[in-house]
Design a protein around this motif. Structure first.
Motif, PDB file in Angstrom:
ATOM      1  N   VAL A   1      -3.058   8.832  -3.662  1.00 22.35           N
ATOM      2  CA  VAL A   1      -2.812   7.782  -2.670  1.00 22.35           C
ATOM      3  C   VAL A   1      -4.065   7.612  -1.822  1.00 22.35           C
ATOM      4  O   VAL A   1      -4.844   8.547  -1.711  1.00 22.35           O
ATOM      5  CB  VAL A   1      -1.588   8.112  -1.766  1.00 22.35           C
ATOM      6  CG1 VAL A   1      -0.310   8.051  -2.556  1.00 22.35           C
ATOM      7  CG2 VAL A   1      -1.737   9.430  -1.056  1.00 22.35           C
ATOM      8  N   PRO A   2      -4.285   6.452  -1.252  1.00 20.50           N
ATOM      9  CA  PRO A   2      -3.436   5.265  -1.315  1.00 20.50           C
ATOM     10  C   PRO A   2      -3.513   4.574  -2.673  1.00 20.50           C
ATOM     11  O   PRO A   2      -4.526   4.644  -3.358  1.00 20.50           O
ATOM     12  CB  PRO A   2      -4.016   4.365  -0.225  1.00 20.50           C
ATOM     13  CG  PRO A   2      -5.470   4.737  -0.171  1.00 20.50           C
ATOM     14  CD  PRO A   2      -5.495   6.222  -0.446  1.00 20.50           C
TER      15      PRO A   2
ATOM     16  N   THR B   1       1.381   4.871   0.646  1.00 18.58           N
ATOM     17  CA  THR B   1       0.662   5.729   1.585  1.00 18.58           C
ATOM     18  C   THR B   1       1.329   7.087   1.738  1.00 18.58           C
ATOM     19  O   THR B   1       2.381   7.344   1.170  1.00 18.58           O
ATOM     20  CB  THR B   1       0.604   5.069   2.973  1.00 18.58           C
ATOM     21  OG1 THR B   1       1.927   5.015   3.506  1.00 18.58           O
ATOM     22  CG2 THR B   1       0.011   3.685   2.939  1.00 18.58           C
TER      23      THR B   1
ATOM     24  N   CYS C   1      -5.580   6.550   3.475  1.00 20.78           N
ATOM     25  CA  CYS C   1      -4.499   5.557   3.524  1.00 20.78           C
ATOM     26  C   CYS C   1      -4.663   4.646   4.736  1.00 20.78           C
ATOM     27  O   CYS C   1      -4.468   3.434   4.641  1.00 20.78           O
ATOM     28  CB  CYS C   1      -3.138   6.252   3.563  1.00 20.78           C
ATOM     29  SG  CYS C   1      -2.775   7.245   2.105  1.00 20.78           S
ATOM     30  N   GLU C   2      -5.039   5.221   5.868  1.00 15.96           N
ATOM     31  CA  GLU C   2      -5.252   4.424   7.076  1.00 15.96           C
ATOM     32  C   GLU C   2      -6.379   3.425   6.871  1.00 15.96           C
ATOM     33  O   GLU C   2      -6.276   2.263   7.292  1.00 15.96           O
ATOM     34  CB  GLU C   2      -5.554   5.339   8.257  1.00 15.96           C
ATOM     35  CG  GLU C   2      -4.382   6.217   8.656  1.00 15.96           C
ATOM     36  CD  GLU C   2      -4.748   7.311   9.645  1.00 15.96           C
ATOM     37  OE1 GLU C   2      -5.917   7.361  10.094  1.00 15.96           O
ATOM     38  OE2 GLU C   2      -3.865   8.123   9.961  1.00 15.96           O
TER      39      GLU C   2
ATOM     40  N   GLU D   1      -5.090   0.670   4.559  1.00 17.73           N
ATOM     41  CA  GLU D   1      -4.184  -0.224   5.287  1.00 17.73           C
ATOM     42  C   GLU D   1      -4.966  -1.196   6.165  1.00 17.73           C
ATOM     43  O   GLU D   1      -4.630  -2.383   6.227  1.00 17.73           O
ATOM     44  CB  GLU D   1      -3.204   0.573   6.131  1.00 17.73           C
ATOM     45  CG  GLU D   1      -2.146   1.282   5.321  1.00 17.73           C
ATOM     46  CD  GLU D   1      -1.225   2.119   6.181  1.00 17.73           C
ATOM     47  OE1 GLU D   1      -0.728   1.594   7.202  1.00 17.73           O
ATOM     48  OE2 GLU D   1      -1.001   3.296   5.834  1.00 17.73           O
TER      49      GLU D   1
ATOM     50  N   CYS E   1      -2.677  10.665   6.081  1.00 15.38           N
ATOM     51  CA  CYS E   1      -3.712  10.438   5.071  1.00 15.38           C
ATOM     52  C   CYS E   1      -4.765   9.477   5.646  1.00 15.38           C
ATOM     53  O   CYS E   1      -4.484   8.298   5.850  1.00 15.38           O
ATOM     54  CB  CYS E   1      -3.065   9.858   3.814  1.00 15.38           C
ATOM     55  SG  CYS E   1      -4.202   9.170   2.607  1.00 15.38           S
TER      56      CYS E   1
ATOM     57  N   ASP F   1       5.925   4.730   1.906  1.00 16.98           N
ATOM     58  CA  ASP F   1       5.566   6.147   1.973  1.00 16.98           C
ATOM     59  C   ASP F   1       5.893   6.825   0.646  1.00 16.98           C
ATOM     60  O   ASP F   1       7.051   6.853   0.230  1.00 16.98           O
ATOM     61  CB  ASP F   1       6.318   6.815   3.119  1.00 16.98           C
ATOM     62  CG  ASP F   1       5.965   8.281   3.302  1.00 16.98           C
ATOM     63  OD1 ASP F   1       5.138   8.816   2.536  1.00 16.98           O
ATOM     64  OD2 ASP F   1       6.525   8.902   4.224  1.00 16.98           O
TER      65      ASP F   1
ATOM     66  N   THR G   1       3.795  -1.473   3.541  1.00 13.39           N
ATOM     67  CA  THR G   1       3.465  -0.111   3.108  1.00 13.39           C
ATOM     68  C   THR G   1       4.725   0.558   2.597  1.00 13.39           C
ATOM     69  O   THR G   1       5.838   0.155   2.932  1.00 13.39           O
ATOM     70  CB  THR G   1       2.888   0.742   4.256  1.00 13.39           C
ATOM     71  OG1 THR G   1       3.872   0.874   5.281  1.00 13.39           O
ATOM     72  CG2 THR G   1       1.614   0.139   4.815  1.00 13.39           C
TER      73      THR G   1
ATOM     74  N   VAL H   1       0.866  -1.167   0.000  1.00  9.50           N
ATOM     75  CA  VAL H   1       0.000   0.000   0.000  1.00  9.50           C
ATOM     76  C   VAL H   1       0.909   1.224   0.000  1.00  9.50           C
ATOM     77  O   VAL H   1       1.696   1.414   0.925  1.00  9.50           O
ATOM     78  CB  VAL H   1      -0.943   0.025   1.224  1.00  9.50           C
ATOM     79  CG1 VAL H   1      -1.866   1.232   1.157  1.00  9.50           C
ATOM     80  CG2 VAL H   1      -1.755  -1.267   1.312  1.00  9.50           C
TER      81      VAL H   1
END
Length: 79
Positions: free
Chosen positions: A54-55, A10, A17-18, A21, A14, A39, A37, A8
């Motif tokens: 993103v994600p 990320t 993104c969380e 995930e 974000c 970044d 993950t 993922v």
């Protein structure tokens, strides 16, 4: 352990993104798969490729989707 099949991409802070995930974590746990993950802001090439999109979910290094996890589609790709 094998290489993670799912990555993922990320960004710190974000919320989307969380959420992605958490979804990927649950799905990969169900399937017994590793995931990781990366970044987007830590790598100039990633930042150039994905920017604010993103994600991003990668499966075996290829872009599978972005912004949200499509659970059934991801499960099919990993089957």
């Amino acid at each position: 352990m094998s290489e993670p099949r799912v990555t993922v991409v990320t960004r710190v802070g974000c919320h989307a993104c969380e959420v992605a995930e958490a979804d990927v974590s649950r799905i990969c746990a169900d399937l017994g798969l590793e995931w990781t993950t990366q970044d987007v802001d830590s790598d100039p090439e990633l930042r150039a490729e994905f920017g604010d999109r993103v994600p991003v979910i990668l499966v075996d290094g290829d872009e599978h989707g972005y912004w949200r996890v499509e659970e059934e589609r991801l499960r099919r790709a990993l089957a």
